[in-house]
Scaffold this motif. Structure first.
Motif, PDB file in Angstrom:
ATOM      1  N   ALA A 195      48.006  49.462  48.604  1.00 42.97           N
ATOM      2  CA  ALA A 195      48.177  49.564  47.149  1.00 42.97           C
ATOM      3  C   ALA A 195      47.104  48.742  46.447  1.00 42.97           C
ATOM      4  CB  ALA A 195      49.555  49.062  46.748  1.00 42.97           C
ATOM      5  N   PRO A 196      46.281  49.356  45.598  1.00 41.61           N
ATOM      6  CA  PRO A 196      45.293  48.579  44.842  1.00 41.61           C
ATOM      7  C   PRO A 196      45.982  47.518  43.980  1.00 41.61           C
ATOM      8  CG  PRO A 196      44.855  50.943  44.664  1.00 41.61           C
ATOM      9  CD  PRO A 196      46.196  50.805  45.311  1.00 41.61           C
ATOM     10  N   TRP A 197      45.398  46.332  43.929  1.00 43.13           N
ATOM     11  CA  TRP A 197      45.991  45.226  43.176  1.00 43.13           C
ATOM     12  C   TRP A 197      46.231  45.618  41.717  1.00 43.13           C
ATOM     13  CZ3 TRP A 197      44.665  39.566  44.645  1.00 43.13           C
ATOM     14  CH2 TRP A 197      44.620  39.440  46.034  1.00 43.13           C
ATOM     15  N   LYS A 198      45.258  46.292  41.113  1.00 41.28           N
ATOM     16  CA  LYS A 198      45.376  46.640  39.697  1.00 41.28           C
ATOM     17  C   LYS A 198      46.530  47.618  39.448  1.00 41.28           C
ATOM     18  CE  LYS A 198      42.212  44.403  37.303  1.00 41.28           C
ATOM     19  NZ  LYS A 198      42.555  43.604  36.108  1.00 41.28           N
ATOM     20  N   ASP A 199      46.829  48.480  40.409  1.00 40.05           N
ATOM     21  CA  ASP A 199      47.962  49.403  40.257  1.00 40.05           C
ATOM     22  C   ASP A 199      49.272  48.629  40.204  1.00 40.05           C
ATOM     23  OD1 ASP A 199      46.110  51.393  40.378  1.00 40.05           O
ATOM     24  OD2 ASP A 199      46.903  52.371  42.178  1.00 40.05           O
ATOM     25  N   ILE A 200      49.415  47.632  41.098  1.00 38.86           N
ATOM     26  CA  ILE A 200      50.641  46.834  41.124  1.00 38.86           C
ATOM     27  C   ILE A 200      50.729  45.964  39.869  1.00 38.86           C
ATOM     28  CG2 ILE A 200      51.996  45.166  42.452  1.00 38.86           C
ATOM     29  CD1 ILE A 200      51.627  47.842  43.854  1.00 38.86           C
ATOM     30  N   PRO A 248      48.537  39.577  35.637  1.00 34.76           N
ATOM     31  CA  PRO A 248      47.112  39.816  35.382  1.00 34.76           C
ATOM     32  C   PRO A 248      46.344  38.525  35.606  1.00 34.76           C
ATOM     33  CG  PRO A 248      48.340  39.675  33.317  1.00 34.76           C
ATOM     34  CD  PRO A 248      49.356  39.652  34.419  1.00 34.76           C
ATOM     35  N   ALA A 249      45.078  38.653  35.987  1.00 32.76           N
ATOM     36  CA  ALA A 249      44.296  37.456  36.304  1.00 32.76           C
ATOM     37  C   ALA A 249      42.944  37.496  35.604  1.00 32.76           C
ATOM     38  CB  ALA A 249      44.104  37.346  37.811  1.00 32.76           C
ATOM     39  N   ASP A 250      42.541  36.348  35.115  1.00 32.66           N
ATOM     40  CA  ASP A 250      41.227  36.162  34.502  1.00 32.66           C
ATOM     41  C   ASP A 250      40.417  35.287  35.448  1.00 32.66           C
ATOM     42  OD1 ASP A 250      39.128  36.045  32.678  1.00 32.66           O
ATOM     43  OD2 ASP A 250      39.962  34.295  31.653  1.00 32.66           O
ATOM     44  N   CYS A 251      39.337  35.842  36.021  1.00 36.15           N
ATOM     45  CA  CYS A 251      38.524  35.119  37.007  1.00 36.15           C
ATOM     46  C   CYS A 251      37.235  34.621  36.336  1.00 36.15           C
ATOM     47  CB  CYS A 251      38.176  36.030  38.182  1.00 36.15           C
ATOM     48  SG  CYS A 251      39.631  36.697  39.036  1.00 36.15           S
ATOM     49  N   VAL A 252      36.988  33.333  36.454  1.00 31.30           N
ATOM     50  CA  VAL A 252      35.840  32.718  35.785  1.00 31.30           C
ATOM     51  C   VAL A 252      35.035  31.918  36.800  1.00 31.30           C
ATOM     52  CG1 VAL A 252      35.074  31.202  33.922  1.00 31.30           C
ATOM     53  CG2 VAL A 252      37.221  32.487  33.677  1.00 31.30           C
ATOM     54  N   GLU A 253      33.738  32.194  36.858  1.00 29.88           N
ATOM     55  CA  GLU A 253      32.831  31.385  37.680  1.00 29.88           C
ATOM     56  C   GLU A 253      32.159  30.370  36.768  1.00 29.88           C
ATOM     57  OE1 GLU A 253      28.552  32.040  39.717  1.00 29.88           O
ATOM     58  OE2 GLU A 253      30.131  33.345  40.526  1.00 29.88           O
ATOM     59  N   VAL A 254      32.378  29.100  37.045  1.00 36.01           N
ATOM     60  CA  VAL A 254      31.782  28.027  36.240  1.00 36.01           C
ATOM     61  C   VAL A 254      30.608  27.446  37.021  1.00 36.01           C
ATOM     62  CG1 VAL A 254      32.180  25.857  35.030  1.00 36.01           C
ATOM     63  CG2 VAL A 254      34.059  27.509  35.283  1.00 36.01           C
ATOM     64  N   ARG A 255      29.425  27.569  36.465  1.00 39.39           N
ATOM     65  CA  ARG A 255      28.220  27.107  37.160  1.00 39.39           C
ATOM     66  C   ARG A 255      27.857  25.697  36.736  1.00 39.39           C
ATOM     67  NH1 ARG A 255      24.541  32.702  37.394  1.00 39.39           N
ATOM     68  NH2 ARG A 255      26.023  33.825  38.732  1.00 39.39           N
ATOM     69  N   LEU A 266      43.289  33.499  45.149  1.00 37.77           N
ATOM     70  CA  LEU A 266      43.731  34.145  43.911  1.00 37.77           C
ATOM     71  C   LEU A 266      45.199  34.546  44.046  1.00 37.77           C
ATOM     72  CD1 LEU A 266      43.300  35.328  41.109  1.00 37.77           C
ATOM     73  CD2 LEU A 266      42.446  37.416  42.177  1.00 37.77           C
ATOM     74  N   GLY A 267      45.574  34.954  45.251  1.00 38.63           N
ATOM     75  CA  GLY A 267      46.952  35.379  45.497  1.00 38.63           C
ATOM     76  C   GLY A 267      47.982  34.303  45.215  1.00 38.63           C
ATOM     77  N   ARG A 268      47.586  33.016  45.278  1.00 36.09           N
ATOM     78  CA  ARG A 268      48.552  31.955  44.952  1.00 36.09           C
ATOM     79  C   ARG A 268      49.037  32.062  43.515  1.00 36.09           C
ATOM     80  NH1 ARG A 268      50.373  32.193  48.678  1.00 36.09           N
ATOM     81  NH2 ARG A 268      48.748  33.443  49.567  1.00 36.09           N
ATOM     82  N   LEU A 269      48.258  32.773  42.667  1.00 42.37           N
ATOM     83  CA  LEU A 269      48.585  32.850  41.239  1.00 42.37           C
ATOM     84  C   LEU A 269      49.249  34.160  40.841  1.00 42.37           C
ATOM     85  CD1 LEU A 269      45.169  31.602  39.744  1.00 42.37           C
ATOM     86  CD2 LEU A 269      47.134  30.228  40.434  1.00 42.37           C
ATOM     87  N   MET A 270      49.372  35.098  41.787  1.00 36.67           N
ATOM     88  CA  MET A 270      49.679  36.474  41.396  1.00 36.67           C
ATOM     89  C   MET A 270      51.161  36.756  41.130  1.00 36.67           C
ATOM     90  SD  MET A 270      46.685  37.586  41.203  1.00 36.67           S
ATOM     91  CE  MET A 270      46.786  39.355  41.022  1.00 36.67           C
ATOM     92  N   TYR A 283      38.649  43.189  39.764  1.00 34.11           N
ATOM     93  CA  TYR A 283      38.623  41.925  39.025  1.00 34.11           C
ATOM     94  C   TYR A 283      37.172  41.512  38.793  1.00 34.11           C
ATOM     95  CZ  TYR A 283      43.571  41.555  40.052  1.00 34.11           C
ATOM     96  OH  TYR A 283      44.919  41.801  40.114  1.00 34.11           O
ATOM     97  N   ALA A 284      36.796  41.393  37.539  1.00 32.47           N
ATOM     98  CA  ALA A 284      35.433  40.993  37.199  1.00 32.47           C
ATOM     99  C   ALA A 284      35.405  39.485  36.951  1.00 32.47           C
ATOM    100  CB  ALA A 284      34.968  41.726  35.952  1.00 32.47           C
ATOM    101  N   TYR A 285      34.401  38.814  37.489  1.00 29.28           N
ATOM    102  CA  TYR A 285      34.212  37.395  37.228  1.00 29.28           C
ATOM    103  C   TYR A 285      33.390  37.220  35.961  1.00 29.28           C
ATOM    104  CZ  TYR A 285      36.033  35.067  41.412  1.00 29.28           C
ATOM    105  OH  TYR A 285      36.859  34.543  42.375  1.00 29.28           O
TER     106      TYR A 285
END
Length: 545
Positions: free
Chosen positions: A349-354, A362-369, A495-499, A536-538
Motif C-alpha cells: 500500500a503506498p504511504w500516501k494512499d493510507i 501527513p508529514a512535512d519533511c524538511v532538510e536543514v543544511r 519517519l515511521g516513528r511519527l506516522m 514525500y518531498a523534502y
C-alpha cells in the motif's frame, strides 16, 4: 499520451517529471514493478528490474498491465525492444513450478522440457534433484525446497511454489474486533486475503498502518500455533500487548523467547538476536524452529532479516511464512532471498494512499543544511574516508540547530535521533532530556518510552535502537542529526516513528540536519529516495536563514 510524465529508455530506466500534473498517478502505477534510484527535485529516475517484474507477476499483474502503464504515461515512443524484454522476463515466472505429486512427493514441473533440461544441467541445481519422472517433471529432494528456489531465481527461472503447506498444530485464535472500539480496515483485510491465497509472502505497509494487526488477522485465519520473529525484546513485548488486546489469546498462550526469557507456548515471540546467537560455531536456539509444529511463521521487519535466519528459513518451506515490513529495500541487496525464501510481495500500500484515508498522519519533511566551520572544513579536507562522514555528521553546528528546533516546537512530543553516541550524549545534556541507547537496560527503555507516551517527557534523545518497532503514537516531531550512511530503510523507519495519526489531526514534522558540501549531503540524498518514491518531498532550508 502525447505529453506524459514519463520518459522510458531502452536501458530499463524511467524518468519521471515531478511537476507534471499526472506524476502522482504515474508514480503509483510504476511503483508496482520499478524501483526508484535517484530523486533530485525535478526528475526522478526509476529502474525496471527482473525481480521487480517477478514480484508484480506474483502479485497478479501481467505483462500487458506493465506495458500498458508505460505506453499510457510515456511522453515519447517506448522502445519496442524494451517492451518485448518485459514480456519475456515476466513470462519466465511460473514456467517452473514446485508441486506435490501423490507418488513422488515434491517435484519440479515445467510446461517446456527444454527449460527443465536447462536447469538440470546447472550443477548446483542438478544436485538437488532426483530422477526425471518424465520430460516435464523431476523429483526434488524434500529438504531442498528453499535452496532450489534460491538457485532457480539466480538462474533467472523463478519457480512458483504450489507445493502447499503443512497445517501445523491447530490452535484457535480469533480477533475480538468490535465496531465500537476497532475493526479490521479494508486494506488490512485485503492484505491478509492476498497473503493467504498466495500461501506465503510479504505484506508492505507504512509504519503506523497496523502491520501487527495484519499479523494477528493472519493468525486468526490460520488457527494454528505461530512463531513470531521480531527485532528486539521491546518489540516482542509490544507484539504480546497488541495480541492480548486484539485477539482472544490469553497471557498463558503467548510466550517470549529472548535473551532474558525462554518460554515456548502455542504463540511464541522470539527475537532475531537470540536465534542468531552462536556458541562454539553452532546456533543453540535453532531448536526453537522445531520445538512446535508451527503452522505459521511471522517475520516482523522482514527487511532486517539477518543472514543466518535466511539459512534457517530455507528449511521451513513447508510452513506458511508472512513477512511484514514498511519497505522491501535491503541495504545488503538480498531482496532476492526474501522473494525466494519468504515469498513474493503479496500486498503493497503506498504511504500516501493510507494517509489519504486518515490512517497515518501527513508529514512535512524538511532538510536543514548547516555549514561547517573553517576549522571543521580543514579537518574534513585532510581526513580519511572513514573519518569524513563522522566528522561532518557530528558537527557541533547540528547540536545548535537541533536545540533551536526543539525550542521552536514547545508544545510537541519530540524525538531527537542520531547515530553517534558522543553526539547524542552532548544533545541530551544540552536539551536536558533523557537518552536511550544500546546500553540502556530494557526496563529503563520501557519506562522512558511509557513516560513519553503519557506526555510526562516531551523530548527524548534516541539512538538507532529506536528505529524499529517502537510504538510512540503521540510523537509529532523528529529531528535526525545523523544516520547510517545512505540507508533508505532507516529513513523510512525514522519517519515511521511519527506516522501514527494524531488525536488532533496535526501534521508530523521530520527534520534531517545535513552538512552541506560533504558526504553527509550525498548520503542524505540516498536516504531520501524511498520517501520520494512514496510521494514525500523534502523542503530544503538553510540553518542560517
Amino acid at each position: 499520451m502525447a505529453d506524459g510524465p514519463l520518459i522510458v529508455q531502452g536501458d530499463k530506466t524511467i524518468l519521471l517529471e515531478v511537476a507534471h500534473p499526472d506524476s502522482t498517478e504515474a508514480r503509483h502505477a510504476i511503483a508496482t514493478f520499478a524501483e526508484l534510484e535517484r530523486a533530485p527535485e525535478h526528475m526522478h529516475s526509476y529502474r525496471i528490474t527482473p525481480l521487480g517484474l517477478w514480484n508484480a507477476r506474483a502479485a497478479g499483474l501481467d505483462a500487458e498491465h506493465v506495458v500498458d502503464t508505460l505506453l499510457t504515461f510515456s511522453r515519447y515512443a517506448v522502445p519496442h525492444a524494451l517492451l518485448l524484454d518485459i514480456v519475456e522476463i515476466m513470462a519466465r515466472y511460473g514456467r517452473l513450478r514446485l508441486e506435490k505429486d501423490p507418488h513422488h512427493g515434491l517435484v519440479l514441473r515445467s510446461d517446456d522440457e527444454l527449460i527443465l533440461t536447462e536447469v538440470l544441467h546447472v550443477k548446483k541445481i542438478g544436485a538437488l534433484l532426483g530422477s526425471r519422472i518424465d520430460a516435464l517433471t523431476a523429483v526434488v529432494h524434500g529438504s531442498a525446497r528453499g535452496e532450489l528456489k534460491q538457485l532457480l531465481l539466480k538462474a533467472s527461472w523463478p519457480a512458483e511454489d504450489l507445493a502447499g503447506y503443512v497445517d501445523g498444530t491447530a490452535h484457535p485464535i480469533a480477533l475480538n474486533d468490535d465496531e465500537s472500539t476497532w475493526t479490521l480496515r479494508d486494506y488490512q483485510r485485503t492484505a491478509v486475503e492476498n497473503f493467504w491465497a498466495g500461501g506465503s509472502g510479504v505484506v508492505v505497509l507504512p509504519c503506523g498502518a497496523g502491520k501487527t494487526i495484519v499479523g494477528a488477522a493472519a493468525m486468526a485465519v490460520s488457527g494454528t500455533t505461530t512463531l513470531i520473529l521480531v527485532t528486539n525484546t521491546l518489540s516482542a513485548r509490544q507484539w504480546k500487548a497488541e495480541l492480548l488486546k486484539r485477539t482472544t489469546l490469553t497471557e498463558s498462550e503467548i510466550g517470549e523467547y529472548s535473551g532474558a526469557v525462554k518460554e515456548i507456548r502455542p504463540v511464541t515471540i522470539a527475537t532475531y538476536q537470540v536465534l542468531t546467537t552462536r556458541r562454539n560455531g553452532a546456533y543453540p536456539h535453532l531448536e526453537l524452529l522445531d520445538a512446535n509444529d508451527w503452522g505459521l511463521l511471522i517475520y516482523d521487519e522482514v527487511h532486517l532479516l539477518p543472514a543466518p535466519i535466511f539459512r534457517m528459513t530455507a528449511d521451513l518451506q513447508a510452513r506458511r511464512r508472512l513477512g511484514l515490513t514498511a519497505t522491501l529495500v535491503r541495504e545488503d541487496g538480498r531482496e532476492g532471498e526474501v522473494f525466494a525464501l519468504i515469498g513474493p510481495k503479496r500486498y503493497d500500500a503506498p504511504w500516501k494512499d493510507i494517509e489519504a484515508q486518515g490512517y497515518i498522519a501527513p508529514a512535512d519533511c524538511v532538510e536543514v543544511r548547516v555549514s561547517l566551520s573553517r576549522a571543521e572544513r580543514l579537518a574534513y579536507a585532510t581526513a580519511d574516508d572513514a573519518g569524513r562522514y563522522r566528522l561532518c555528521a557530528t558537527s557541533p553546528a547540528k547540536s545548535v540547530v537541533a536545540q533551536a528546533l526543539v525550542e521552536a516546537h514547545p508544545d510537541e512530543q519530540i524525538l531527537v535521533i542520531g547515530q553517534y553516541i558522543d553526539q547524542l550524549d552532548d544533545l541530551a545534556a544540552r536539551l536536558n532530556a533523557p537518552l536511550i541507547k544500546g546500553t540502556t537496560p530494557v526496563k529503563e527503555r520501557e519506562r522512558l518510552f511509557e513516560e513519553f507516551r503519557r506526555g510526562n517527557i516531551s523530548v527524548l534523545v534516541v539512538s538507532k535502537v529506536a528505529n524499529f518497532s517502537i510504538d510512540l503514537p503521540e510523537a509529532s516531531v523528529a529531528i535526525q542529526v545523523s544516520g547510517a550512511f545512505g540507508s533508505r530503510q532507516e529513513e523510512a523507519q525514522r519517519l515511521g516513528r511519527l506516522m501514527r495519526p494524531k488525536a488532533d489531526g496535526r501534521t508530523a514534522r521530520f527534520y534531517t540536519l545535513v552538512a552541506r558540501d560533504t558526504v553527509d549531503s550525498d548520503f542524505a540524498a540516498k536516504r531520501q529516495r524511498f520517501l520520494a518514491e512514496q510521494g514525500y518531498a523534502y523542503r530544503i532550508t538553510d540553518a542560517t536563514g
